[in-house]
Design an enzyme around this catalytic site. Structure first.
Site, mmCIF file in Angstrom:
data_model
loop_
_atom_site.group_PDB
_atom_site.id
_atom_site.type_symbol
_atom_site.label_atom_id
_atom_site.label_comp_id
_atom_site.label_asym_id
_atom_site.label_seq_id
_atom_site.Cartn_x
_atom_site.Cartn_y
_atom_site.Cartn_z
ATOM 1 N N ASP A 133 5.603 -9.167 -4.131
ATOM 2 C CA ASP A 133 5.972 -8.194 -4.338
ATOM 3 C C ASP A 133 6.551 -7.468 -3.226
ATOM 4 O O ASP A 133 7.465 -7.281 -2.504
ATOM 5 C CB ASP A 133 5.828 -6.806 -5.647
ATOM 6 N N HIS A 190 7.003 -13.691 -10.426
ATOM 7 C CA HIS A 190 5.802 -14.300 -10.658
ATOM 8 C C HIS A 190 5.462 -15.019 -11.068
ATOM 9 O O HIS A 190 4.249 -15.076 -12.030
ATOM 10 C CB HIS A 190 5.234 -12.648 -11.283
ATOM 11 N N ASP A 208 12.736 -2.858 -13.871
ATOM 12 C CA ASP A 208 13.369 -3.710 -12.863
ATOM 13 C C ASP A 208 12.108 -5.261 -13.306
ATOM 14 O O ASP A 208 11.786 -5.379 -12.363
ATOM 15 C CB ASP A 208 12.960 -3.906 -10.970
ATOM 16 N N HIS A 260 -11.938 26.033 15.592
ATOM 17 C CA HIS A 260 -12.283 27.284 15.860
ATOM 18 C C HIS A 260 -13.350 27.751 14.579
ATOM 19 O O HIS A 260 -13.805 29.203 14.536
ATOM 20 C CB HIS A 260 -11.243 28.402 15.856
ATOM 21 N N HIS A 295 12.939 -9.519 -12.154
ATOM 22 C CA HIS A 295 12.448 -9.825 -10.856
ATOM 23 C C HIS A 295 10.932 -10.637 -11.180
ATOM 24 O O HIS A 295 10.551 -11.456 -10.972
ATOM 25 C CB HIS A 295 11.899 -9.061 -10.476
#
Lengths: 449, 179
Positions: A368, A226, A218, A116, A221
């Site tokens: 990941d 990786h 973390d 509007h 991991h």
């Protein structure tokens, strides 16, 4: 009438939420990654209350420069004011609620709603409408119908945060001593940092906490998940974290930073010797600025999450928000941060290196995504979701005698930060007001001079 | 057609056929995970570029419209970068690639023009990448491509590739393939 959007009145806490995780025993539950009712509570008791990262100063340099983002699932415009300050406005017209800004960034003198024709200036004030005469006939008070602002906006070293909750503690109190560690990336050179242009957005079918927790503490991991990426980038495995003589996990109010003191472990995975060289070159000046200890953190093996969903890696220089989009979906916004004082060549190398490793095409991030999606999806099973998940590493590793600020734990191969993260999350979900949120900090709130 | 395009000279039907065949072969190598052979098709000076697409207003466009050479990119690679990506796919510890991602790449709307020098060719095309992973994951990416090929005996090498996806938000978690 205040132009601040009213925050939510807290609804009752979910029954049984206090026992869904038993952090002291080192147990959490998959239920927290897939439950719609828990998610609804998170939008209200976490995202409508906490300080959320909304942008970097360098993205909105001049009056009228803006970016759009979300706070939880609420869409907002972050816009530079004539005064030099920043306003965070709801990206929703107060007439029928239509979105007023459809672009992700730009520069403007205001916003006009497509529906509007309500138009707003940089301050968010309503300045006009299509057929404005009919509004006058209805004794319409324009001053009351601007774009709503969030309760509070504040920044730390170029990082802009906002909160919907006027009752929230100050940003300073919220971040506490974590700022001392943030400086290792965001204030290691005169002039501070800037974001590279652009923002890469992608979509994961995972719960937002899984990703945030991965960065809060973390590193465990990395050596496994990786391995393939490290071999591709370095020609060998990533640094064996358990070999580091000295490393820490530090947390405060649910934020967490885990780090070694090896200076270049993170930057090395970008596979560009010029970046290692740059960090070694600036290191003496960082030591002068921040002291020896933090000069070892500028690109070391490390990661950080500021509660609830803002994360970064010093060295890779990737900065991201895990935007919640339902219990099992996120939008990931990523940026690259560089020192303002670095040469254009160094900035370009970081832009490329960060994308090569941590982005949807990044050789590290690809692995990941798989893990986080299936940590989430298995909890679709009602029975599986009730399974206890182990989160007990480093239970007795708290360091009483340390000069370091924050709640400090020995070693970065440690789930102390993850526990503190989920504990804070559970505390917020159990609390109807900030006053009810327990203070679980036991370390030093400030650095001893 | 703008004036710049009017200057483009389409190649012969035979050359068009050769180029199409080359690009189809390139995509089949990817689908068959023959990454070393795929990498050998890249010129030593390859610039393999897939810029991030930014959703911006017409009055606030970037140097290239929706993208900019100095902004973040999905790929902004030279030969070393591409070889590292290939090395990652080839590691037995690429856990997420076992079971493998199953790929179908296809190319259409191929237009081949003479390049700036006699050895160069400019190729416009539209790509489609369909990936399936695990039991039920499926990801589709469409986009436009602009390649600069150089003649290499009876075949070609790829010297520049610009990949433009229309999406400002990638609707999946990654791009674990080449486009």
């Amino acid at each position: 009438m205040s132009n601040i959007i009213k925050t939510l009145d807290a609804t009752d806490c979910l029954e049984g939420i206090e026992s869904v995780c038993d952090i002291e025993s080192g147990r959490i539950s998959g239920k927290i990654f897939y439950d719609q009712k828990i998610y609804e509570q998170e939008l209200e008791k976490v995202f409508a209350r906490c300080w959320l990262f909304v942008g970097h100063d360098s993205q909105i340099k001049k009056t009228g420069d803006y970016i759009t983002t979300t706070m939880g699932e609420d869409e907002v415009i972050v816009i530079r004011q004539k005064s030099g300050g920043v306003k965070v406005l709801l990206n929703a017209c107060p007439h029928r609620g239509n979105k007023v800004c459809f672009s992700e960034s730009g520069s403007t003198r205001g916003f006009i709603c497509n529906y509007h024709g309500w138009s707003f200036n940089v301050e968010g004030n309503l300045t006009g409408q299509h057929e404005s005469g009919i509004y006058e006939d209805s004794n319409f008070d324009k001053s009351k119908w601007g774009l709503k602002e969030v309760a509070k906006v504040a920044s730390y070293k170029g990082l802009i945060f906002a909160t919907f909750d006027p009752e929230s503690p100050s940003l300073e109190e919220y971040l506490g001593p974590m700022t001392w560690y943030l400086d290792a990336l965001f204030d290691n050179q005169e002039g501070g940092t800037e974001f590279v242009g652009g923002c890469i957005r992608s979509t994961y079918e995972c719960n937002w906490k899984i990703a945030a927790e991965n960065f809060v503490g973390d590193i465990l991991h990395a050596g496994w998940t990786h391995d393939s990426a490290a071999r591709a980038m370095l020609g060998g495995a990533v640094s064996k974290v358990s070999d580091f003589e000295e490393s820490y996990s530090v947390n405060w109010n649910g934020h967490g930073y885990e780090f070694a003191l090896d200076t270049v472990g993170n930057v090395a995975v970008l596979g560009d010797s010029q970046l290692n060289k740059y960090l070694h070159t600036i290191k003496p000046s960082v030591a002068e600025r921040l002291g020896d200890f933090r000069s070892n953190m500028i690109g070391s093996v490390s990661s950080c999450t500021i509660f609830p969903n803002f994360s970064f890696l010093a060295g890779q220089n990737t900065v991201r928000i895990w935007q919640p989009r339902g219990p099992n979906k996120i939008e990931l916004f990523t940026w690259v941060v560089v020192n303002k004082s670095a040469s254009q060549d160094i900035k370009d190398r970081w832009r490329k290196g960060a994308m090569m490793t941590f982005s949807p095409t990044g050789v590290f991030e690809m692995d990941d995504g798989e893990n986080w999606e299936y940590c989430t999806k298995t909890a679709k099973g009602k029975v599986t979701a009730k399974q206890d998940l182990y989160i007990g590493l480093g239970m007795d590793s708290y360091l009483e005698d340390t000069d370091l600020p924050g709640n400090v734990y020995k070693g970065q191969l440690n789930e102390a930060n993850s526990r503190a993260y989920y504990q804070r999350w559970q505390d917020l979900l159990q609390s109807k007001s900030w006053a009810d949120v327990p203070n679980r900090n036991k370390g030093k709130a400030e650095v001893e001079k | 057609m703008n004036s710049k395009e009017q200057q483009l000279t389409p190649v012969s039907m035979e050359m068009h056929y050769k180029v199409s065949g080359f690009l189809n072969m390139e995509y089949r190598l990817l689908d068959e995970e023959r990454f070393t052979e795929w990498l050998a098709l890249m010129d030593e000076d390859i610039h393999y570029w897939m810029p991030g697409i930014e959703n911006r207003r017409r009055e606030n466009l970037l140097s290239e419209g929706f993208y900019d050479a100095n902004h973040m990119a999905f790929f902004d690679d030279g030969k070393l970068d591409l070889s590292r990506r290939v090395a990652r796919f080839s590691q037995p510890s690429a856990w997420a690639e076992n079971p493998a991602t199953r790929n179908v790449h296809s190319l259409s709307n191929v237009e081949v023009f003479e390049g700036e020098s006699e050895s160069e060719l400019l190729v416009y095309s539209v790509f489609q990448s369909v990936r399936s992973r695990g039991q039920d994951e499926e990801y589709v990416i469409f986009g436009r491509r602009r390649d600069l090929l150089v003649k290499n005996g009876d075949s070609f090498k790829i010297r520049k590739r610009l990949i433009l996806m229309p999406n400002a938000t990638l609707s999946c978690k990654n791009i674990n393939t080449f486009l």
